[in-house]
Motif scaffolding. Sequence first.
Motif, PDB file in Angstrom:
ATOM      1  N   GLN A  34      -5.752   5.322  11.776  1.00 27.34           N
ATOM      2  CA  GLN A  34      -6.053   4.514  10.894  1.00 27.34           C
ATOM      3  C   GLN A  34      -6.862   3.418  11.646  1.00 27.34           C
ATOM      4  O   GLN A  34      -6.406   2.992  12.633  1.00 27.34           O
ATOM      5  CB  GLN A  34      -4.956   3.793   9.851  1.00 27.34           C
ATOM      6  N   TYR A  36      -9.685  -0.214  10.475  1.00 29.60           N
ATOM      7  CA  TYR A  36      -9.886  -1.240   9.619  1.00 29.60           C
ATOM      8  C   TYR A  36     -11.268  -1.952  10.225  1.00 29.60           C
ATOM      9  O   TYR A  36     -10.946  -2.374  11.167  1.00 29.60           O
ATOM     10  CB  TYR A  36      -8.909  -2.195   9.174  1.00 29.60           C
ATOM     11  N   ARG A  62       7.711  -3.038   0.701  1.00 31.18           N
ATOM     12  CA  ARG A  62       6.666  -3.755   0.793  1.00 31.18           C
ATOM     13  C   ARG A  62       6.936  -5.333   1.068  1.00 31.18           C
ATOM     14  O   ARG A  62       7.569  -5.722   0.020  1.00 31.18           O
ATOM     15  CB  ARG A  62       5.579  -3.466   0.024  1.00 31.18           C
ATOM     16  N   HIS A  87      -5.139  -3.611  -1.613  1.00 34.78           N
ATOM     17  CA  HIS A  87      -5.188  -2.747  -0.467  1.00 34.78           C
ATOM     18  C   HIS A  87      -6.356  -1.606  -0.316  1.00 34.78           C
ATOM     19  O   HIS A  87      -6.573  -0.977  -1.619  1.00 34.78           O
ATOM     20  CB  HIS A  87      -4.049  -2.016  -0.031  1.00 34.78           C
ATOM     21  N   TYR A  91      -0.553   0.660   0.787  1.00 40.99           N
ATOM     22  CA  TYR A  91       0.580   0.336   1.457  1.00 40.99           C
ATOM     23  C   TYR A  91       1.350   1.809   1.530  1.00 40.99           C
ATOM     24  O   TYR A  91       1.983   2.227   2.807  1.00 40.99           O
ATOM     25  CB  TYR A  91       1.551  -0.697   0.989  1.00 40.99           C
ATOM     26  N   THR A  94       0.148   3.893   4.565  1.00 43.30           N
ATOM     27  CA  THR A  94      -0.071   3.473   5.919  1.00 43.30           C
ATOM     28  C   THR A  94       0.940   2.522   6.514  1.00 43.30           C
ATOM     29  O   THR A  94       1.092   2.294   7.551  1.00 43.30           O
ATOM     30  CB  THR A  94      -1.523   3.148   6.458  1.00 43.30           C
ATOM     31  N   GLN A  96       0.398  -0.579   5.919  1.00 43.63           N
ATOM     32  CA  GLN A  96      -0.432  -1.917   6.222  1.00 43.63           C
ATOM     33  C   GLN A  96      -0.324  -2.786   5.205  1.00 43.63           C
ATOM     34  O   GLN A  96      -0.422  -2.344   3.852  1.00 43.63           O
ATOM     35  CB  GLN A  96      -1.959  -1.484   6.391  1.00 43.63           C
ATOM     36  N   ASN A  97       0.188  -4.040   5.309  1.00 49.34           N
ATOM     37  CA  ASN A  97       0.456  -5.032   4.209  1.00 49.34           C
ATOM     38  C   ASN A  97      -0.458  -6.084   4.330  1.00 49.34           C
ATOM     39  O   ASN A  97      -1.379  -6.326   3.669  1.00 49.34           O
ATOM     40  CB  ASN A  97       1.818  -5.266   4.320  1.00 49.34           C
ATOM     41  N   ASN A  99      -2.647  -7.348   6.013  1.00 51.30           N
ATOM     42  CA  ASN A  99      -3.531  -7.348   7.158  1.00 51.30           C
ATOM     43  C   ASN A  99      -5.061  -7.660   6.352  1.00 51.30           C
ATOM     44  O   ASN A  99      -5.595  -6.969   5.441  1.00 51.30           O
ATOM     45  CB  ASN A  99      -3.922  -5.554   7.511  1.00 51.30           C
ATOM     46  N   ASN A 102      -7.790  -5.078   5.479  1.00 51.12           N
ATOM     47  CA  ASN A 102      -7.260  -4.101   4.470  1.00 51.12           C
ATOM     48  C   ASN A 102      -6.752  -4.768   3.008  1.00 51.12           C
ATOM     49  O   ASN A 102      -6.310  -4.018   2.028  1.00 51.12           O
ATOM     50  CB  ASN A 102      -5.974  -3.362   4.928  1.00 51.12           C
TER      51      ASN A 102
END
Length: 189
Positions: A34, A36, A62, A87, A91, A94, A96-97, A99, A102
């Motif tokens: 991934q 970004y 999350r 996002h 979430y 991946t 990713q929270n 970020n 993102n």
Amino acid sequence: MAKLNYSGQNEITVNHNNPEFSASDLSTAHGAWQTYGQLDSLNRVTAANALLNQSLMPTAKRAELTWDPTGWHNKKIKSGWLYNRSHLIGYQLTGQNNNPRNLMTGTRELNAPEMLAHEDDIAYYLKQNPHGYVRYRVTPIFRGNELLARGVQLEAQSIGSNEIHFNVYIFNVQSGVTLNYADGTSQIN
């Protein structure tokens, strides 16, 4: 796509619903990944790319989001909060929270049901195919120097099949609300 104007349909197909990935974009040689894009000069989010696989999917619940993306002027409307911290790559795909690269300011209509429906389809596919991959790209579309995206383009392709195969544009709009895309403020109609 920045020139597109909303005309009552939240989602439209792009390029006859065919994602625009090259052969190298679809390679699984390096496994799941991934990336970004960097925030631009206005601190706006740019494209997010991934080769999704079950191995990237989170197992932890999350955490609360704290980053305020550009155009974040949230307020309560009849149906709840106007905006979500949306996002680009969900979430559930991946992990990713918080970020900043993102997250964008997205209306409830953009985030759920529209984006979420596609994310759920991808997540279901990956859960059913533990060794499967989905190439995914989400590109926020801004007009000029506006701080609130006009919408997002979502492209996805499952590797080795067309079970997941789409290229769509979703407008960042909310029924009953006029959005000021320059700064994210809004007026209830």
